[in-house]
Design a protein around this motif. Structure first.
Motif, short mmCIF file in Angstrom:
data_model
loop_
_atom_site.label_atom_id
_atom_site.label_comp_id
_atom_site.label_asym_id
_atom_site.label_seq_id
_atom_site.Cartn_x
_atom_site.Cartn_y
_atom_site.Cartn_z
N SER A 708 50.02 20.84 29.93
CA SER A 708 49.83 21.96 28.99
C SER A 708 51.14 22.70 28.77
O SER A 708 51.46 23.11 27.65
N HIS A 709 51.91 22.86 29.87
CA HIS A 709 53.20 23.55 29.76
C HIS A 709 54.17 22.74 28.89
O HIS A 709 54.90 23.30 28.06
N ALA A 710 54.16 21.42 29.07
CA ALA A 710 55.02 20.56 28.24
C ALA A 710 54.60 20.67 26.77
O ALA A 710 55.46 20.75 25.87
N LEU A 711 53.30 20.69 26.51
CA LEU A 711 52.81 20.88 25.13
C LEU A 711 53.27 22.22 24.57
O LEU A 711 53.63 22.32 23.40
N ALA A 712 53.22 23.25 25.41
CA ALA A 712 53.65 24.58 24.97
C ALA A 712 55.12 24.59 24.58
O ALA A 712 55.52 25.21 23.59
N LYS A 713 55.94 23.88 25.36
CA LYS A 713 57.38 23.82 25.05
C LYS A 713 57.59 23.15 23.69
O LYS A 713 58.45 23.58 22.91
N ILE A 714 56.84 22.09 23.42
CA ILE A 714 56.96 21.40 22.13
C ILE A 714 56.43 22.28 21.01
O ILE A 714 57.06 22.44 19.96
N ALA A 715 55.25 22.88 21.23
CA ALA A 715 54.60 23.70 20.20
C ALA A 715 55.42 24.94 19.85
O ALA A 715 55.36 25.42 18.72
N ALA A 716 56.19 25.44 20.82
CA ALA A 716 56.94 26.68 20.61
C ALA A 716 58.02 26.56 19.54
O ALA A 716 58.31 27.52 18.82
N GLU A 751 55.79 30.71 27.00
CA GLU A 751 55.92 29.57 26.09
C GLU A 751 54.58 29.21 25.43
O GLU A 751 54.54 28.74 24.30
N ALA A 752 53.47 29.48 26.13
CA ALA A 752 52.15 29.29 25.52
C ALA A 752 51.96 30.26 24.36
O ALA A 752 51.45 29.89 23.29
N LEU A 753 52.39 31.51 24.55
CA LEU A 753 52.29 32.52 23.48
C LEU A 753 53.16 32.14 22.29
O LEU A 753 52.76 32.31 21.14
N LEU A 754 54.36 31.60 22.57
CA LEU A 754 55.23 31.16 21.48
C LEU A 754 54.58 30.03 20.68
O LEU A 754 54.63 30.01 19.44
N GLY A 755 53.97 29.09 21.40
CA GLY A 755 53.28 27.97 20.74
C GLY A 755 52.13 28.45 19.88
O GLY A 755 51.96 28.01 18.74
N LEU A 756 51.32 29.37 20.42
CA LEU A 756 50.17 29.90 19.67
C LEU A 756 50.64 30.72 18.47
O LEU A 756 50.00 30.70 17.41
N THR A 757 51.77 31.42 18.62
CA THR A 757 52.34 32.17 17.50
C THR A 757 52.71 31.22 16.37
O THR A 757 52.43 31.47 15.19
#
Length: 946
Positions: A708-716, A751-757
Motif C-alpha cells: 500500500s505504501h509503494a502504491l501511495a508513492k506512485i499515486a502521489a 504519502e497516502a494523503l498525497l495520493g488521495l489528493t
C-alpha cells in the motif's frame, strides 16, 4: 514539424486522450506517410481508426482497421474496431465475424461475448422481420436464414467430421463451435441436438486441434448449468475424462482440467445462474459424483500411465476443490475423505526420486504441488483428533518404507519426510523425531552412492529450518556436508551441499557463521552459485538450488554488491522466477530483499551502544556497503536489469505457489524500488503499479502495508490515468485509505494523503470512491495534526474533495465543526495550508449558499480571517479570499451589508481601484465584481469609490 513517426504517434495519443480527434488524425496521418516499419504501420492505422470511430466516420474507420488487419491478421484491437464500424454501417454479418475472431483470440473477454450476443440478436431480429440489408450476407454466400442455431450446429459438425474438409474451414468451424458453446442458447441447442455424442466423436479422432475444440466446447456447455454438467459427466464418464487429462500434451491436459473444473464448480453449486433454479430436481446426488471425481483424481496420482502434466492437473484440482475456501464453513468432510482414502497416495508422489528408474512421470513442479496439497489438507483440519489421525497415517506409512536391508525403499521414506517438511512443517518436524529418521539422514550423507547423498542432503536442508533440529545436524552432519562439498564431482550434489551449509549457517546464528562451515569466503561461494545459475546446461531444478544458496549468501554485503553487478546472473534468476515454483519464488524474493536492504533492522540506541562497548561486548557495526549510497546504486542496477517485469510475473503465480510470505518479500522489494520518485515512471511502465494492487489486498499484514505504501508513492506523483488505467484506479483507493491510521508512521500517512489528493483532483467518480471507503473522518483528523506537512496534505486533499456534492452536504449538515475547522485553517501562518483551506472554502461557499451564512456563525474570528486573506502577500491566497467575499456578497443582501459596513469595503475599494496589471488582473477583477454586486444591491454608490 516532427519527422519521427514514433514521436508523431505519441503526439497523436496525447491528442486522443485529450479528445482532440482531428489533431490526432493529423498526427497519425503524418506518421503513416513517414513510417517504414510494418508493425508500427498497423498500430498507426488502428489508432486512426479509433479516431474515425469517435468522429462517427465509420467507413473510414472500417478502411483503416482493414489496413491494420492486412498487416497483422490477429490484431485484436483492429478487428474489434472494424466490427464496431461495420455494425454502425449496418453490415451486421461482417461485424459478427470480426467479433467472433476477437472472442476466439480472447475467449474470456466479457466485452467480446456481449458484442456477439447483441449482434446475434440483431441479426435474428432482421431475419424475423423478413428483410435483410443489401449486401448483408453470411459467409459462404447464404442468406441470413441460415443463421439459425440448429443449422449452424449441424453445419459445423459436418465440416469437422468430414476428413476431406479444407483445413481452414475446419479451424473456422471449430472456433465457431467453441463460441457457440459459451452462449446459453447455443449450448442448449448443441446439447439437445445430439451434440455431446458428436463432440465425443471429435475427441476420438485423436486429432489434437479437434480434441481441443471439442473439450473447450464442452467446458462452455457445462459452465453455470448443474443439470447439463451432470449429464455430460455421466455421458463422457469420469474414467474417460481422467484418461484424456493424463495425456502428455500440455494444451489438451489443461483444457480437460478446465472442463473437469467447470463440472466440479457446478456440482459444488458455484457460479450457478438463477434461471437454472428449476433444474435442481434433475440433479440427484452431487456428493456421490464429487466423491467419484475425487477418487479418480487420487488414483491418477499413483498411476504410471499418467503423464507428469496429468499428475500436476490432478493435484491442482485437488488443491483447488478439496480444502474449505472459508474456515467459517464447518464442513471439512471432503478433506477428511481425501485423508482417509488418498493421503498415502499423495505421500507416495512426495516420496518419488526422479533419478531412480521406478519413478512415476513427474514435472519440475509435481512434488512441490504435492507438498502444497499436504499443507492445505493439514491446515483444513478442525481439531486435535483429526490432526492426530493425519500424523498417524503419515508415521505408519513412512515406517513401512524404512528398511535397513533395502536402501532404495528407505530413500523413499526420507524423501517423503522432505516432502512433508515443505508442506505442514510442524508435522514434518514431528516426523523427524521418529526413531532413527535423523540418524538415517546423517548416515546417508556418508554413503558412497550419489543418489543417497542427493536425497539425504536435501532432507537435511529442509530439516534445518528449525533451530532445534539444526543444532543436532550442526553437531552431526556439518562435517559430512563439508566433505561432500569438497569431494563430490556431481554438480547436483555439490550445490545442494553448499545450500545446506548456507542454511545451517543462517539457522545457527552468529556462533555458526558461514565462514566456519565452508572453505573460502562467502564471496567465493556466491561466485560459484552465480556460475551454476548461469549455466543453462545444468537442469533447472539444480539451478534453482543455486538461487536458494544466493538467498542466504546475499545476507553478506560484499556478496550482494557483486551479485547485482553480474547482469547475466540477474537475468538468469529472473528467468527462473517466471516458473511456477514456490521455493524459487521465495528464494528470488529473499535475495532481492537482501540486495535492496528492505528487511527490518533494529535501530541501535547510542547510549546502549556506548554501554556495550564499555562492558567490552560485541557491537555489530553497519557494513560500508549497507549504507544508503550503495543501496541506491544496487536498486538502480536492479531496475536496469528488469527486476520490475520479473516481480510482476511472480505476482501472477497461482496462490498455491505464491505464499503470503513471498508476497510480503515482493512488497518489500517494490517499496525499496519506489523510493526515488524518478524511478516510479519506469516501475509503472513495466507493470509495477498493476502488480502491487493484489499485494496490497492479500497476504500478511506487513506485506499489505508495504505494498500500500509503494502504491501511495506512485499515486502521489503519477497521472492516475497512466499509472492505473481504466477501472484499476478504483482498486487503489482502499489500500491508500488503509494507511490513514494512527498505527502507521508519518511518512505512510503523508504519502497516502498525497495520493488521495491526486485522485480526488481527477474525477467525481474517484471522489465518491474515497468517500465510500470512509476516508473523510481520517482526513479531517489529519487536518488537526500538529505536524505541518500532514496538516497541509490533509487540507489539500479536502480542498479537492469538496467539489463532490455529498462532501458539501456533510459540511451543510448540523452538529459538526467541519466548516469551523476550514475557516480557522484559513487563518494559519502556514501559507500552503492557507492556500488549500481558502480554496476549499471558496468552492464550498460557491456551491452552497447555506454555508455563506453558516460561516459567519461558526467563529467570531471569521471577519478578521477574511480580511487577512484579502490582504495577503501570496496572490493565490488573496485571490481565494476575494472569491469567498464575492460568494458571501452574492448569497445574501443582508450578509453583503455586514461586509460593506466593515473594513472589507475599504480593502475591496483599494484593490478595485488599482491599475490593470496582467500579473494580478484576476485579483483586481474579483474585487471589482464584489463592488459591482454591492452597487446592484444599492449598498454603495458609484461615486463612493472616489
Amino acid at each position: 514539424q516532427m519527422e519521427d513517426p514514433i514521436q508523431l504517434k505519441e503526439e497523436g495519443n496525447k491528442y486522443f486522450q485529450a479528445s482532440d480527434y482531428e489533431k490526432a488524425v493529423q498526427s497519425y496521418t503524418q506518421a503513416i506517410k513517414l513510417n517504414k516499419d510494418k508493425a508500427l504501420q498497423a498500430v498507426l492505422y488502428r489508432n486512426r481508426a479509433a479516431c474515425f470511430l469517435k468522429k462517427e466516420e465509420y467507413a473510414k474507420a472500417a478502411s483503416d482497421a482493414s489496413r491494420a488487419i492486412d498487416i497483422n491478421a490477429s490484431d485484436i484491437k483492429a478487428l474489434y474496431r472494424r466490427s464496431q464500424a461495420l455494425e454502425k454501417l449496418g453490415k451486421l454479418d461482417q461485424a459478427f465475424k470480426d467479433a467472433q475472431k476477437c472472442a476466439t483470440i480472447e475467449p474470456r473477454n466479457k466485452n467480446f461475448q456481449e458484442t456477439l450476443r447483441r449482434l446475434g440478436a440483431d441479426i435474428q431480429e432482421k431475419v424475423n422481420g423478413g428483410g435483410a440489408a443489401p449486401g448483408s450476407q453470411i459467409c459462404c454466400g447464404k442468406s441470413l436464414l441460415s443463421f439459425s442455431t440448429d443449422s449452424r450446429v449441424q453445419k459445423m459438425f459436418e465440416i469437422l467430421l468430414d476428413e476431406n474438409s479444407e483445413k481452414e474451414k475446419r479451424e473456422k468451424a471449430a472456433n465457431n463451435l467453441i463460441v457457440l458453446g459459451r452462449e446459453e442458447a447455443g449450448a442448449e441447442r448443441i446439447f439437445q441436438n445430439n451434440g455431446v455424442s458428436l463432440l465425443l466423436q471429435l475427441i476420438e479422432t485423436k486429432n489434437a486441434e479437434l480434441i481441443l475444440a471439442a473439450v473447450r466446447t464442452l467446458s462452455g456447455m457445462c459452465t453455470g448449468h448443474k443439470a447439463r454438467a451432470t449429464a455430460i459427466l455421466h455421458y463422457l464418464g469420469i474414467d474417460n475424462i481422467c484418461m484424456w487429462m493424463s495425456v502428455d500434451n500440455e494444451e489438451i491436459s489443461l483444457a480437460v482440467c478446465n472442463l473437469l473444473q467447470a463440472i466440479t464448480d457446478c456440482l459444488l453449486g458455484q457460479g450457478k445462474e438463477e434461471h437454472h433454479g428449476k433444474e435442481e430436481a434433475v440433479v440427484l446426488d452431487t456428493k456421490k459424483d464429487l466423491r467419484m471425481i475425487t477418487m479418480r483424481l487420487l488414483d491418477m496420482l499413483v498411476s504410471k500411465k499418467v503423464s507428469g502434466q496429468g499428475r500436476d492437473r490432478a493435484l491442482n484440482l485437488l488443491n483447488k476443490n478439496i480444502p474449505r475456501k472459508d474456515l467459517k464453513d464447518h464442513d471439512n468432510s471432503r478433506t477428511i475423505f481425501v485423508i482417509d482414502n488418498g493421503l498415502k497416495k499423495i505421500l507416495k508422489v512426495a516420496g518419488q526420486i526422479p533419478e531412480m528408474p521406478d519413478c512415476l512421470p513427474l514435472t519440475e513442479n509435481t512434488q512441490l504441488t504435492a507438498s502444497v496439497l499436504l499443507n492445505k489438507l493439514y491446515d483444513d483440519l478442525r481439531c486435535d483428533p483429526e490432526r492426530d489421525n493425519y500424523r498417524v497415517i503419515c508415521e505408519e506409512y513412512i515406517k513401512s518404507k524404512i528398511d535397513p536391508q533395502d536402501m532404495d525403499k528407505t530413500l523413499h521414506a526420507i524423501q517423503m519426510v522432505s516432502g512433508v517438511l515443505q508442506g505442514p512443517f510442524d508435522l514434518g518436524n514431528k516426523l523427524l523425531g521418529m526413531k532413527g529418521v535423523m540418524e538415517m539422514m546423517v548416515a546417508l550423507c556418508g554413503s558412497e552412492r550419489e543418489i543417497d547423498q542427493l536425497v539425504a542432503v536435501e532432507a537435511l536442508i529442509h530439516a534445518s529450518t528449525k533451530l532445534s533440529r539444526a543444532t543436532f545436524i550442526i553437531s552431526n552432519g556439518v562435517a559430512l556436508l563439508k566433505e561432500i562439498y569438497k569431494k563430490t564431482k556431481n554438480e547436483k550434489i555439490k550445490i545442494r551441499a553448499l545450500v545446506g551449509l548456507c542454511k545451517l549457517g543462517s539457522a545457527g546464528g552468529t556462533d555458526y557463521g558461514l565462514r566456519q562451515f565452508a572453505e573460502g569466503s562467502t564471496e567465493k561461494l556466491a561466485k560459484q552459485c552465480r556460475k551454476w545459475l548461469c549455466n543453462t546446461s545444468i537442469d533447472a531444478r539444480t539451478r534453482k538450488w543455486a538461487v536458494e544458496g544466493l538467498a542466504y549468501l546475499t545476507l553478506d554485503a560484499d556478496v550482494k554488491d557483486d551479485f547485482v553487478e553480474d547482469q547475466l546472473a540477474l537475468q538468469a534468476m529472473f528467468e527462473l522466477a517466471k516458473t511456477s515454483d514456490k521455493t524459487i519464488l521465495y528464494s528470488v524474493a529473499s535475495a532481492l530483499v537482501n540486495c535492496t536492504n528492505s528487511y527490518d533492522t533494529k535501530e541501535l540506541v547510542p547510549e546502549l551502544v556506548q554501554l556495550a562497548k564499555f562492558s567490552k561486548q560485541h557491537v555489530p557495526e553497519e557494513h560500508p556497503k549497507d549504507k544508503k549510497d550503495f543501496v541506491v546504486k544496487r536498486v538502480k542496477r536492479l531496475l536496469k536489469a528488469g527486476v520490475v517485469s520479473a516481480l510482476a510475473c511472480m505476482v501472477k503465480a497461482d496462490s498455491a505457489i505464491l505464499t503470503d510470505q513471498s508476497k510480503e518479500l515482493i512488497a518489500r522489494v517494490f517499496l525499496a524500488l519506489c523510493e526515488d520518485p524518478k524511478d516510479r515512471g519506469t516501475i509503472v511502465a513495466q507493470g509495477g503499479g498493476k502488480a502491487l494492487i493484489p499485494l496490497a489486498v492479500e497476504g500478511t499484514e506487513v506485506g499489505k502495508i508495504k505494498a500500500s505504501h509503494a502504491l501511495a508513492k506512485i499515486a502521489a506523483i503519477s497521472n492516475p490515468d497512466m499509472a492505473f488505467p481504466g477501472e484499476r484506479v478504483y482498486e487503489v483507493v482502499r489500500p491508500l485509505v488503509s494507511l490513514l491510521n494512527t498505527e502507521r508512521d508519518g511518512l505512510q500517512n503523508y504519502e497516502a494523503l498525497l495520493g488521495l489528493t491526486n485522485f480526488a483532483g481527477r474525477s467525481d467518480k474517484l471522489r465518491m470512491k474515497i468517500v465510500k471507503e470512509r476516508a473523510l473522518p481520517d482526513i479531517e483528523n489529519y487536518m488537526f495534526e500538529n505536524h505541518d506537512q500532514l496538516r497541509q496534505a490533509a487540507t489539500e486533499c479536502m480542498c479537492n474533495l469538496v467539489v463532490n456534492k455529498e462532501v458539501q452536504e456533510r459540511f451543510v449538515a448540523d452538529g459538526n465543526d467541519r466548516l469551523k475547522l476550514v475557516v480557522l485553517l484559513c487563518g494559519e501562518d502556514d501559507e500552503k495550508v492557507q492556500v488549500a483551506a481558502a480554496g476549499a472554502l471558496a468552492m464550498l461557499t460557491a456551491a452552497q449558499k447555506k454555508l455563506c451564512s453558516k460561516m459567519t456563525e461558526v467563529t467570531t474570528q471569521w471577519l478578521e480571517i477574511l480580511q487577512r486573506l484579502c490582504l495577503h502577500d501570496n496572490m493565490k491566497v488573496q485571490h481565494r479570499g476575494l472569491v469567498i467575499v464575492f460568494n458571501l456578497i452574492s448569497a445574501d443582501k443582508e450578509l453583503a451589508k455586514r461586509l460593506v459596513e466593515s473594513e472589507l469595503l475599504e480593502i475591496l475599494t483599494y484593490i478595485g481601484k488599482q491599475e490593470d496589471d496582467p500579473k494580478k488582473q484576476h485579483i483586481i477583477n474579483v474585487a471589482r465584481d464584489c463592488l459591482t454586486r454591492c452597487m446592484d444591491y444599492g449598498l454603495i454608490k458609484p461615486l463612493s469609490k472616489a
